[in-house]
Enzyme design. Structure first.
Site, short mmCIF file in Angstrom:
data_model
loop_
_atom_site.label_atom_id
_atom_site.label_comp_id
_atom_site.label_asym_id
_atom_site.label_seq_id
_atom_site.Cartn_x
_atom_site.Cartn_y
_atom_site.Cartn_z
N THR A 71 -10.32 -15.90 0.20
CA THR A 71 -10.15 -15.74 -1.25
C THR A 71 -9.30 -14.51 -1.61
OG1 THR A 71 -12.26 -14.58 -1.29
CG2 THR A 71 -12.30 -16.91 -1.83
N HIS A 73 7.89 -5.07 -0.25
CA HIS A 73 8.14 -3.69 0.15
C HIS A 73 9.65 -3.52 0.36
CE1 HIS A 73 3.94 -3.28 0.48
NE2 HIS A 73 3.77 -3.38 1.79
N ASN A 113 5.79 -8.60 1.11
CA ASN A 113 4.79 -8.05 2.03
C ASN A 113 3.61 -9.00 2.27
OD1 ASN A 113 4.29 -7.28 -0.82
ND2 ASN A 113 2.40 -6.42 -0.01
N ARG A 118 -4.42 -3.32 16.66
CA ARG A 118 -2.97 -3.30 16.91
C ARG A 118 -2.55 -2.41 18.08
NH1 ARG A 118 -1.41 -2.46 10.73
NH2 ARG A 118 -1.83 -4.57 9.95
N CYS A 138 2.67 -4.68 7.55
CA CYS A 138 3.73 -5.34 6.76
C CYS A 138 5.05 -4.56 6.78
CB CYS A 138 3.28 -5.56 5.33
SG CYS A 138 2.37 -4.17 4.65
N SER A 194 0.37 -4.65 -4.05
CA SER A 194 -0.38 -5.78 -3.47
C SER A 194 -0.77 -5.49 -2.02
CB SER A 194 0.43 -7.08 -3.53
OG SER A 194 1.70 -6.88 -2.93
N LYS A 249 1.30 4.20 11.61
CA LYS A 249 1.33 2.78 12.00
C LYS A 249 2.78 2.36 12.23
CE LYS A 249 -2.03 1.63 8.69
NZ LYS A 249 -2.41 0.82 7.54
N ARG A 291 3.95 4.59 -2.28
CA ARG A 291 3.47 3.46 -3.10
C ARG A 291 4.16 3.54 -4.46
NH1 ARG A 291 1.01 -0.54 -0.76
NH2 ARG A 291 -0.80 0.59 0.02
#
Length: 344
Positions: A22, A250, A323, A109, A138, A168, A222, A243
């Site tokens: 969801t 992105h 993204n 990861r 992403c 998002s 990351k 951001r």
């Protein structure tokens, strides 16, 4: 000889599950599976207790969301986890005894034995999976898709990247926060920040994820570590992740320094022919891709391609991608498709 007849093997009852069905990425995954080449017999939609019983449309059916606690993972051949690190930490290992897990979170990861896969870049790493495959961050995915063909020819020495990341990426409630703050701005009401450390409406926040000791944020680390793992541990990467008040997609300003000299023409050619990449690079008003342009599109777009005028072995690029699609759901489904191919 009949060697050249390709036999299409259909994997029997390809049942799939989406955990976190969801959420932003879960819903995008459902959308992409609608048009995927995977022949799906059954799709199980799994989420938290509070979403249980919700109905979601998939290929003319209304599917009911089942609670994670009650789901039997042996029902699904492949399970997409799109529910964040805490859920991954608690459930993925357990689930992987009964299903192949493709996990979107950051949790696995950097674990040595777990493949971190962008199918256009390093599909060969899929072979080593032990029922868990990790989907990269992403902002890393769109960047390595562009770097890979260039690294192959010119050898990349160093990458400097600044990102302009959509809200998002931080989930549905962060998108709502941007909308609510924007409304409050226009009605001159007091703006409070909940999901972000500062006001996000009409602002840019140089902070994504938590700070590490050295002053870099986790998002920056990351990008650095995942790029090395996916492409080449010898590439030097430094990142600043920001951001901005954009809903989806992105953008990244990337400076790439090569070992060898290059020509612009050849770089453009390489990128135009790279899997999943598209060059839109006209030096005129509007001759580039913006975040709004990339929304809902599968490709990673490259614009503003130009020689770094301080270093003839370096180049500047503007890279933009959706993204939620390219950076999450689409990549996860492509991993599943690539995995199935290896089994045929």
């Amino acid at each position: 000889g009949c060697n050249n007849i390709k036999i299409e093997v259909r994997i029997r009852n390809m049942n799939l599950a989406i955990i976190g069905a969801t959420g932003n990425v879960g819903r995008k995954t459902i959308e992409i599976l609608e048009n995927s080449k995977i022949k799906i017999d059954k799709l199980f939609l799994v989420a938290s207790k509070k979403s249980a019983g919700k109905k979601i449309k998939f290929k003319n059916q209304n599917l009911s969301v089942v609670p994670l606690e009650k789901f039997d993972f042996s029902k699904a051949k492949i399970s997409f986890f799109a529910a964040g690190s805490q859920i991954a930490k608690k459930w993925v290992k357990k689930a992987s005894k009964k299903t192949i897990v493709i996990d979107n979170s950051k949790f696995f990861r950097m674990k040595k034995e777990i493949p971190l896969v962008v199918p256009e870049v390093n599909p060969e790493t899929l072979k080593a999976h032990k029922n868990i495959i990790s989907n990269p961050n992403c902002s890393t995915i769109q960047m390595v898709m562009v770097l890979k063909p260039l690294h192959k020819i010119y050898g990349i020495k160093r990458v400097i990247v600044s990102t302009y990341q959509a809200v998002s990426g931080a989930g549905k409630s962060s998108m709502d926060e941007l909308l609510n703050q924007t409304k409050k701005f226009f009605t001159k009401k007091k703006i409070k920040s909940k999901n972000f450390t500062k006001q996000i409406a009409f602002n840019a926040i140089p902070h994504i994820d938590i700070f590490s000791e050295d002053g870099y944020t986790k998002e920056e680390m990351k990008m650095i570590n995942e790029t090395k793992k996916i492409l080449d541990k010898n590439i030097n990467v430094t990142a600043t992740c920001v951001r901005i008040p954009v809903m989806v997609s992105h953008a990244e300003s990337v400076n790439v320094e090569f070992e060898k000299e290059y020509t612009l023409e050849k770089v453009v050619n390489l990128l135009n022919n790279a899997d999943g990449c598209k060059v839109v690079n006209d030096q005129r008003d509007g001759g580039y891709i913006t975040q709004l342009d990339a929304e809902g599109k599968d490709e990673t777009f490259i614009s503003r391609i130009r020689v770094d005028n301080t270093n003839k072995k370096a180049i500047n690029l503007w890279i933009v991608s959706d993204n939620l699609l390219r950076g999450a759901a689409l990549n996860a489904v492509e991993i599943a498709e690539a995995y199935i191919k290896t089994k045929e």
